[in-house]
Every structure is written in C-alpha cells, then in structure tokens.
Design a protein around this motif. Structure first.
Motif, mmCIF file in Angstrom:
data_model
loop_
_atom_site.group_PDB
_atom_site.id
_atom_site.type_symbol
_atom_site.label_atom_id
_atom_site.label_comp_id
_atom_site.label_asym_id
_atom_site.label_seq_id
_atom_site.Cartn_x
_atom_site.Cartn_y
_atom_site.Cartn_z
ATOM 1 N N GLU A 31 0.828 -1.218 0.000
ATOM 2 C CA GLU A 31 0.000 0.000 0.000
ATOM 3 C C GLU A 31 0.858 1.262 0.000
ATOM 4 N N ARG B 188 -0.580 0.758 9.873
ATOM 5 C CA ARG B 188 -0.205 1.847 8.963
ATOM 6 C C ARG B 188 0.306 3.025 9.770
ATOM 7 N N GLU C 107 0.196 6.117 9.874
ATOM 8 C CA GLU C 107 -0.554 7.248 9.322
ATOM 9 C C GLU C 107 -0.041 8.524 9.989
ATOM 10 N N ARG D 36 -10.579 9.224 11.358
ATOM 11 C CA ARG D 36 -10.867 7.904 10.804
ATOM 12 C C ARG D 36 -9.628 7.080 10.476
ATOM 13 N N HIS D 37 -8.494 7.469 11.029
ATOM 14 C CA HIS D 37 -7.286 6.663 10.834
ATOM 15 C C HIS D 37 -6.719 6.201 12.168
ATOM 16 N N LEU D 38 -6.430 4.922 12.244
ATOM 17 C CA LEU D 38 -5.708 4.351 13.367
ATOM 18 C C LEU D 38 -4.374 3.844 12.821
ATOM 19 N N PHE E 142 -5.389 -1.203 12.879
ATOM 20 C CA PHE E 142 -6.829 -1.403 12.719
ATOM 21 C C PHE E 142 -7.104 -2.852 12.325
ATOM 22 N N HIS F 81 -8.738 -5.534 9.877
ATOM 23 C CA HIS F 81 -8.936 -5.521 8.443
ATOM 24 C C HIS F 81 -9.636 -6.816 8.045
ATOM 25 N N GLU G 103 -14.812 6.394 3.114
ATOM 26 C CA GLU G 103 -14.372 5.067 2.659
ATOM 27 C C GLU G 103 -14.416 3.994 3.752
ATOM 28 N N ILE G 104 -15.076 2.875 3.414
ATOM 29 C CA ILE G 104 -15.063 1.718 4.315
ATOM 30 C C ILE G 104 -14.468 0.474 3.642
ATOM 31 N N ILE G 105 -14.462 0.449 2.295
ATOM 32 C CA ILE G 105 -13.871 -0.682 1.571
ATOM 33 C C ILE G 105 -13.020 -0.132 0.430
ATOM 34 N N GLY G 106 -11.880 -0.785 0.203
ATOM 35 C CA GLY G 106 -11.101 -0.516 -1.007
ATOM 36 C C GLY G 106 -10.808 -1.838 -1.681
ATOM 37 N N GLY H 168 -10.542 -4.982 0.828
ATOM 38 C CA GLY H 168 -10.262 -4.860 2.258
ATOM 39 C C GLY H 168 -11.287 -3.923 2.870
ATOM 40 N N GLY I 212 -12.383 -1.937 6.422
ATOM 41 C CA GLY I 212 -11.905 -1.511 7.735
ATOM 42 C C GLY I 212 -12.990 -1.751 8.780
ATOM 43 N N ARG J 253 -13.936 1.271 10.709
ATOM 44 C CA ARG J 253 -14.650 2.249 9.875
ATOM 45 C C ARG J 253 -16.137 1.901 9.789
ATOM 46 N N ILE K 77 -13.081 7.440 15.226
ATOM 47 C CA ILE K 77 -12.789 6.011 15.073
ATOM 48 C C ILE K 77 -12.228 5.393 16.348
HETATM 49 P P1 ATP Z 1 -7.870 5.988 3.284
HETATM 50 O O1 ATP Z 1 -7.824 6.559 1.905
HETATM 51 O O2 ATP Z 1 -9.156 6.206 3.970
HETATM 52 O O3 ATP Z 1 -6.675 6.348 4.121
HETATM 53 P P2 ATP Z 1 -6.819 3.633 2.096
HETATM 54 O O4 ATP Z 1 -7.260 3.877 0.712
HETATM 55 O O5 ATP Z 1 -5.420 3.875 2.469
HETATM 56 O O6 ATP Z 1 -7.772 4.411 3.129
HETATM 57 P P3 ATP Z 1 -7.018 0.787 1.715
HETATM 58 O O7 ATP Z 1 -5.565 0.570 1.520
HETATM 59 O O8 ATP Z 1 -7.908 0.739 0.558
HETATM 60 O O9 ATP Z 1 -7.222 2.149 2.515
HETATM 61 O O10 ATP Z 1 -7.498 -0.208 2.884
HETATM 62 C C1 ATP Z 1 -8.735 -0.888 2.860
HETATM 63 C C2 ATP Z 1 -9.653 -0.412 3.973
HETATM 64 O O11 ATP Z 1 -9.012 -0.441 5.233
HETATM 65 C C3 ATP Z 1 -10.117 1.036 3.833
HETATM 66 O O12 ATP Z 1 -11.217 1.135 2.973
HETATM 67 C C4 ATP Z 1 -10.488 1.395 5.247
HETATM 68 O O13 ATP Z 1 -11.787 0.917 5.545
HETATM 69 C C5 ATP Z 1 -9.499 0.609 6.064
HETATM 70 N N1 ATP Z 1 -8.367 1.432 6.509
HETATM 71 C C6 ATP Z 1 -7.310 1.809 5.792
HETATM 72 N N2 ATP Z 1 -6.443 2.535 6.502
HETATM 73 C C7 ATP Z 1 -6.977 2.623 7.742
HETATM 74 C C8 ATP Z 1 -6.552 3.243 8.962
HETATM 75 N N3 ATP Z 1 -5.397 3.881 9.042
HETATM 76 N N4 ATP Z 1 -7.347 3.137 10.051
HETATM 77 C C9 ATP Z 1 -8.521 2.463 9.980
HETATM 78 N N5 ATP Z 1 -8.967 1.845 8.867
HETATM 79 C C10 ATP Z 1 -8.221 1.929 7.748
#
Ligand code: ATP
Ligand code: MG
Length: 435
Positions: free
Chosen positions: A168, A212, A214, A220-222, A225, A227, A358-361, A404, A406, A409, A420
C-alpha cells in the motif's frame, strides 16, 4: 432461582415479575429519601436496582450507601416493569447478598471529562455503557461476518504480520527490528499473500490487524486497525463489488435485528440499517470528482479523495455507494488497468453515507505475467522485492479480485460515532500507545 441472570436478558423482558439474582459492578448511584437507585453493570448491560430503607433495614441500607463506585454487589430481587426506569425495567431489591467495596475516588465521575483524560484512563473508561455497547456490536459484527463467509463457502486463512514487500505504498510502513535483517515491516494488508492462497483454497477471507504509520491526525485513521479482507479466483470487479454489497447489507440488517437496544443506546436508529438495499449505487470516479468540485471543494482529476473530499461527497447520500474506476496513477501496481481505458483501474471503494467516507477498497488484480512486471516497473519498485509474488503469474494465473474492509470504519458508521477511536477498545494512533 439457581445462579445469576444476565442483565441484558432482564432488559429484554426475559424475567419480568420473576425473582432474580444479579451480580455486577456499581456503575452509578443516587438516592432520594429512603430509596437508593444503583446502576449495576454485569458485563452484558446496565440495570437499575432499587433499594428501599423500609424493606432492607437501616444497617444494610447504610452499608450500601457507603459503597464507592465500582464496588461489586450481589443482589436478589424482583424484576419490575417500570416506565420510569432507564430501560423500562428495574430490580426491586429484596436482599443484599454480598458486597465488596472498591477503593475510593474512581477517577471517572459524572462530571464532563476531557478527551485526553478519558484516553489516559481508557483502561477504566472501557466500562462506560456506550463503549460497552459499541464493543458488543463490534463482537457481533465479527460473528455475523464469519457466518456470512461460512454460508457462502469461503475459507478463513491468515497471512504473516512481519513482511518485507509493501503493498500500500512505502510511506505508511512501520519498520520492525527483526534480528539482523533490514527491510522488515508490519503488514498493511494481507493482499499479496492472499493471492498466493487462492490457488490452494479458492475463495478466502481473513479478519486480522493491519498496521499503517498514518502521519495525519484524522477522525478515521488508526495506526493499528482490524482488516476484513476477501480474495477470490475467477472473479471480476462487478462480482467482487456485489460480494461487498451483500456482506455489508447482511451485517447491517443482522445488527439491526439482533442488537437494536445497543444501537439505540449509541444513537443509531436500527431502521437506518434495516433500510440498506442492494445493490448500492455505483458512481464513476469521474462523476465523483465533479460532485466534489460542485460542492466548492478543491479537487482535480487524478487526485485521491481525502476526508476533505469524502465528507461533502458522502453527505449527499443516505446509502453506501461505490466509487468505481480510480486513476491508475494513484493506485498500487497490482490494480488491473481498464483494458478499454488504461488511465483508470478496475477498482472500487465503498463509501459510507452521512460524511463517514471510505469503508472498503478493492478491485480486480493484474493477473498476466508481463503486465505485472511492467506495472511494477512503472511504479518504480524493485522487481526483486516481489519475486515470489510474480511467481504466482507463472503457474496457473487466473483473473481474480478482492477487497479490504476496515472493521472500525464500518463500526464507526453503523454506531454513528464521531471518532474512530471509540470503535476499538484500546486505540493506537500517532500520539497514543498507552494504555
Ligand atoms: P484511506 O484513503 O481512507 O486512508 P486507504 O485507501 O489507504 O484508506 P485501503 O488501503 O484501501 O485504505 O485499505 C482498505 C480499507 O481499510 C479502507 O477502505 C479502510 O476501511 C481501512 N483502513 C485503511 N487505513 C486505515 C486506517 N489507518 N485506520 C482504519 N482503517 C483503515
Ligand atoms: Mg482505498
């Protein structure tokens, strides 16, 4: 009257009019005249227990009156349906079987506490009924998700937490001291390993921590988290987003049916979740950018959505919706470019409504050997780092897709939380690792 009853069952009406024995912690108390109202928490919920000086006698009444908060009590009494009680039911106490006094000065009181104070005392604040309700909803969430996968023929499997190849992007990797070895990190996603496992198990899923680093402070970021990830062979973008539709709607419907009291307690009307209807709408990335721009928020084609963009965008919806076809330039190398339009990928993110975002990617993966090598090269990555992953394209490669989700989320959205951190017992972020 053998054993103890669960407080949650009292609240659900299972013991109306019956004599019961309850045990728990003294969460709160107040008295008025010759009556004490104790809020007793037993690990399932909180119930009001009423003590009358006349019935219990001066000595017992005084003893209970002197108990500090968080003392433990064993009480016997009759369950009365009473509209004045917080949940419409109370235990009218006939005898106090046992008490064990806690120390004085439990730090969390009825007064308003600041967020930092509550976070410093998280090990005690987890006893709060709101947090308790969220954690029970979270537990049910995991259970319901696993049940859905079982019923749809998926196998649960695990990937390592110590990894060497990023999936990622390098900026959010946590470095780990791993014996003598350099370049070891904590897993951001199971993705690359999942692609290896589909060739032996077929449709698979996991529920596991991801890490991550972050750097931003958002609601909304931990940094740690949970997954929930899915991967399937012979699956395309349309198919995998349909899996997301069914899974999320099923979880919402089941929580609404099985935990309406907890949902109401945290401020979510269960009807909101019962109303989830699939398929969720699909919005192209191009359209989503236009919507954001029309809201007067800065965004250009080719940008990723941050919370500044997702907030106004998702406030327009009262249902989750997919954004489909993100630009190739902002997606990791494994996303399949659209064969008819290579500037975008066969990817989709599910957005929760009401500003949650965003809840799913997820999406479809590159499955051809040559194409994968050139995507790795275009992303400026070292093919050496991905040699085992590239092997998967040499032997028995098939079109495949996954996503994936979250967990925090989704819990945050379904429980209507502002932040969160309250979707997990002990949140980890840039500034917080204790307790
Ligand atoms: P965002 O753009 O919101 O930072 P992301 O695009 O980096 O997320 P993905 O790599 O697509 O996230 O991860 C899949 C899912 O994991 C996300 O849709 C989200 O629900 C969750 N997720 C990602 N990063 C985090 C985080 N730091 N804390 C909590 N949940 C997360
Ligand atoms: Mg994403």
């Amino acid at each position: 009257m053998a054993g103890f009853v669960r407080v949650v069952d009292i609240l659900d009406g299972a013991h109306d009019g019956a004599k019961v024995r309850v045990r728990g912690w003294l969460y709160n108390k107040r008295s008025s005249g010759g009556i004490q109202f104790l809020s007793v928490r037993d690990g399932t919920a909180v119930v009001q227990c009423t003590l009358n000086r006349r019935d219990l006698g001066e000595e017992v009444f005084r003893e209970v009156e002197g108990l500090p908060l968080e003392s433990t009590v064993v009480l016997e009494g009759v369950v009365n349906v009473d509209e004045r009680a917080p949940d419409g039911r109370e235990v009218s106490v006939a005898s106090v079987v046992e008490t064990v006094a806690a120390m004085l000065d439990f730090p969390i009181t009825k007064q308003e506490h600041g967020v930092e104070f509550l976070m410093d005392n998280r090990h005690l604040y987890v006893r709060n009924p709101r947090i308790q309700a969220v954690m029970r909803i979270r537990a049910k969430f995991m259970e319901v998700a696993r049940g859905w996968f079982r019923d749809h023929d998926y196998t649960e499997t695990q990937s390592p937490m110590f990894i060497t190849a990023a999936c990622e992007g390098g900026s959010t990797l946590f470095n780990v001291e791993y014996f003598e070895r350099e370049g070891v990190y904590l897993s951001q996603s199971w993705q690359l390993y999942a692609e290896a496992m589909i060739s032996t198990l077929g449709k698979i899923y996991t529920i596991a921590p991801s890490f991550r680093a972050e750097p931003s402070r958002t609601r909304r970021h931990l940094s740690e988290f949970w997954h929930l990830e899915v991967e399937e062979p012979w699956q395309d973008l349309a198919g995998i987003t349909a899996v997301g539709d069914e899974l999320v709607a099923h979880i919402g419907h089941t929580l609404a049916r099985e935990m309406p009291r907890e949902l109401r307690l945290v401020g979510r009307d269960p009807e909101d979740l019962l109303a989830l209807e699939t398929p969720f709408p699909r919005v192209s990335y191009d359209e989503a950018v236009e919507i954001v721009q029309s809201e007067g928020v800065d965004m250009y084609w080719g940008d990723d959505f941050g919370w500044q963009q997702e907030g106004p965008l998702t406030k327009r919806f009262d249902t989750p919706f997919w954004i489909v076809g993100f630009p190739t330039g902002i997606k990791p190398f494994y996303h399949l470019p659209n064969p008819e339009r290579p500037d975008v990928t066969m990817s989709a993110d599910l957005m929760a409504p009401e500003g949650y975002g965003e809840i799913i990617g997820g999406g479809q993966r590159v499955h051809e050997y040559e194409q994968l090598l050139s995507r790795i090269d275009e992303d400026g990555l070292d093919p050496e780092d991905y040699s085992w992953y590239v092997d998967l394209r040499r032997w028995g490669t098939v079109p495949h897709s996954g996503f994936g989700l979250g967990v925090e989320r989704v819990v945050m959205w379904m429980c209507k939380l502002d932040h969160i951190r309250d979707a997990v017992p002990f949140p980890r972020d840039m500034r917080r690792i204790v307790p």
